[in-house]
Design an enzyme around this catalytic site. Structure first.
Site, mmCIF file in Angstrom:
data_model
loop_
_atom_site.group_PDB
_atom_site.id
_atom_site.type_symbol
_atom_site.label_atom_id
_atom_site.label_comp_id
_atom_site.label_asym_id
_atom_site.label_seq_id
_atom_site.Cartn_x
_atom_site.Cartn_y
_atom_site.Cartn_z
ATOM 1 N N HIS A 40 38.930 30.758 37.426
ATOM 2 C CA HIS A 40 39.803 30.950 38.589
ATOM 3 C C HIS A 40 40.839 32.027 38.352
ATOM 4 O O HIS A 40 41.149 32.820 39.227
ATOM 5 C CB HIS A 40 40.547 29.645 38.891
ATOM 6 C CG HIS A 40 39.898 28.854 39.968
ATOM 7 N ND1 HIS A 40 39.917 27.503 40.014
ATOM 8 C CD2 HIS A 40 39.225 29.263 41.065
ATOM 9 C CE1 HIS A 40 39.268 27.095 41.073
ATOM 10 N NE2 HIS A 40 38.837 28.137 41.728
ATOM 11 N N ASN A 63 25.501 45.628 42.468
ATOM 12 C CA ASN A 63 25.766 44.787 41.281
ATOM 13 C C ASN A 63 24.517 43.988 40.918
ATOM 14 O O ASN A 63 24.083 43.961 39.773
ATOM 15 C CB ASN A 63 26.914 43.802 41.548
ATOM 16 C CG ASN A 63 28.182 44.499 41.964
ATOM 17 O OD1 ASN A 63 28.355 45.675 41.682
ATOM 18 N ND2 ASN A 63 29.064 43.803 42.649
ATOM 19 N N CYS A 95 27.877 48.298 49.115
ATOM 20 C CA CYS A 95 29.123 47.543 48.920
ATOM 21 C C CYS A 95 29.270 47.008 47.512
ATOM 22 O O CYS A 95 30.207 46.274 47.225
ATOM 23 C CB CYS A 95 29.218 46.403 49.936
ATOM 24 S SG CYS A 95 27.916 45.170 49.737
#
Ligand code: PEP
Ligand code: MG
Length: 536
Positions: A187, A446, A493
């Site tokens: 996180h 990616n 993107c």
């Protein structure tokens, strides 16, 4: 003799967790105090623990109130919910009843729980261990009567692990973070990326002195301790370029153009509303990728249709008529979502992620499609599907979308069918792109790179292999030519679009639409402006 002259530059390699460069003195953040309580009567220790739990809950509630970012709020709310669950402290209270001191009882009660999370197969649950450690240490600090250690702006913080609540309460202006433990999917790493705080994890930082000058290279995942003047100048230059680029962006007006005057659409990638707060919509061409899986992270229950609708609606309103491209849930792989992704997959990147999971969990997917169909009435919403591999997946999504629109209208709720596009990130889809009935294409470099190169995007040892190669550019060119032929938009993107050194190669393939992290807008705009045009 100046003792500084005797120091030598040290480069400590770790894993990149959030990009950017920070420069400043090192500061070591201590873990919670070692157990020091003497222990009193059973009733006194029980009361001490109850008070510390209450005080921790109050701290967290106050922090939630200060947070504008819904991801941050979700992480803190998750911790409050843990505290409110009586089962969490029950083992500690039982140990106190047997005569144990409150702090030892608290540690003994909660550590097995933390160990359970640490050993989980699912990386999502492993990452949640730090939430529990955060809670453990906060309660211990209260039991020891300590106050939180303040972090001044502009330092590079070294810590074993960092609780999300400490990260969120810290002023990170010009600062950076090095965590010895943790992973790029924790996180804290997600928060660092969304807030532009350079960060690395791992690395042999034991024994480094506080106060020593250092540079943190979050792009490379390296900490340079006591940099020599040449290195220092190199990093100062990078910092200066970044700040000039930020200023250049603020002063920019008008379309993004190549050196020969060709327009290029430049959009942003976001994970929630928080990133939009500091961005003037007139300076970008819209949102090219909204990763909705982050709306599902760090919470006890999945977001409702209405919660999602409110977020998509506000994005569309922010964009004021510019395109807002929302990607349906891409949970799985490196982005597991508790209660949703399948635990224990042998190879999660080749597993039930993206659209594969959405089509398995129609209960969750239908809610998302309904929220999107409602938001499509406002502004220029576009929806894209991640990890599409075969045409049937996209066709099923389109049919489900139409059903959602019909259903809403049947209920008297306004709804619209937005353009439905696909991420092109699986080699099978890129190679056979002609077979897909998508309204637009967005190349996810990616994943495309990791699948084409057979090199995990998360494996630092394979970083040299998980790079754009001739094979990648070949596939990008193939997709763009197909899109051009059928008059549909192709954009990119993935992180490749945000790398100014790759912009010319992407434009050479005919791409004229890129979507980048907000921090990359200015350097990419500059790289586009330098581009002379395609070779003949
Ligand atoms: C990609 O794969 O390039 C992409 C943009 O999606 P994500 O990084 O969220 O997998
Ligand atoms: Mg992807």
């Amino acid at each position: 003799m100046d003792h500084r002259a005797r120091r030598t530059t040290r480069r400590i390699e770790g894993w990149p967790a959030a990009p950017g460069v920070a420069s400043g003195p090192l500061m070591r953040l201590a873990a919670a105090a070692a157990v020091a309580r003497k222990g009193g009567s059973t009733a006194g220790e029980r009361q001490a623990l109850a008070d510390a739990l209450d005080a921790s809950r109050l701290d967290l509630a106050a922090l939630v109130g200060e947070m504008k970012n819904e991801e941050a709020q979700a992480i803190l709310s998750f911790q409050i919910a843990l505290l409110e669950d009586e089962n969490l402290a029950a083992p500690a209270f039982a140990l106190i009843a047997d005569g144990e001191a409150a702090d030892r009882a608290w540690i003994a009660g909660i550590d097995p729980e933390i160990a359970g999370y640490e050993q989980a197969v699912d990386p999502y649950f492993r990452a949640r261990a730090s939430d529990l450690r955060d809670l453990r240490d906060r309660v211990l600090r209260h039991l020891a009567g300590e106050v939180d250690q303040a972090v001044p702006a502009g330092v590079i913080v070294l810590a074993d692990d960092m609780p999300p609540s400490v990260f969120l309460a810290t002023d990170w202006r010009d600062g950076g973070l090095v965590l010895r433990r943790g992973s790029p999917s924790s996180h804290v790493a997600i928060l660092a990326r969304s807030r532009g705080v350079p960060m690395m994890v791992g690395g042999d930082v034991e024994g480094l002195e506080a106060g020593v000058d250092a540079v943190l290279d979050g792009d490379a995942g390296a900490l340079i301790v006591d940099p020599d003047p040449v290195l220092r100048a190199e990093y100062d230059q990078r910092l200066a370029e970044k700040s000039q680029a930020r200023q250049a962006l603020a002063s920019f007006d008008g379309p993004v153009l190549t050196a020969s005057g060709e327009p290029v659409r430049l959009m942003i990638n976001v994970t929630g509303l928080a990133e939009l707060r500091d961005i003037d919509p007139s300076k970008v061409d819209g949102i090219g990728l909204m990763r909705t899986e982050f709306l599902f992270h760090g919470r006890e229950s999945l977001p409702t249709e209405d919660e999602q609708y409110q977020i998509y609606r506000q994005m569309a309103e922010w964009a004021a008529g510019k395109p807002v491209t929302i990607r349906t849930l891409d949970a799985g792989g490196d982005k597991p979502v508790a209660g949703l992704t399948q635990a224990g997959e042998i190879n999660p990147f080749l597993g039930v992620r993206g659209v594969r999971l959405s089509l398995e969990r129609l209960d969750v997917f239908r809610l998302q499609l309904r929220a999107l169909a409602r938001a499509a009435v406002i502004g220029h919403l576009k929806v894209m599907i991640p990890m599409v591999t075969v045409p049937e997946e996209l066709d099923r999504c389109r049919a489900l979308f139409r059903d959602a629109v019909e259903e809403l209208r049947g209920e008297g709720i306004e709804a619209a069918m937005p353009p439905l596009g696909m991420m092109v990130e699986v080699p099978a889809a890129a190679l056979a792109i002609e077979d897909f009935d998508a309204d637009f294409f967005s190349i996810g470099s990616n994943d495309l790179i990791q699948y084409v190169m057979a090199a995990s995007r998360d494996e630092p040892q394979l970083a040299d292999l998980a790079r754009p190669s001739r094979a990648i550019f070949h596939l990008i060119g193939h997709v763009v030519r197909h899109a051009d032929r059928c008059g549909r938009e192709a954009s990119l993107c993935g992180d490749l679009a945000g790398d100014p050194s790759q912009v010319a190669a992407l434009l050479d393939q005919g791409l004229r639409s890129l979507s980048v992290a907000p921090g990359a807008l200015a350097p990419v705009r500059a790289a586009i402006a330098r581009y002379p045009g395609r070779p003949a």
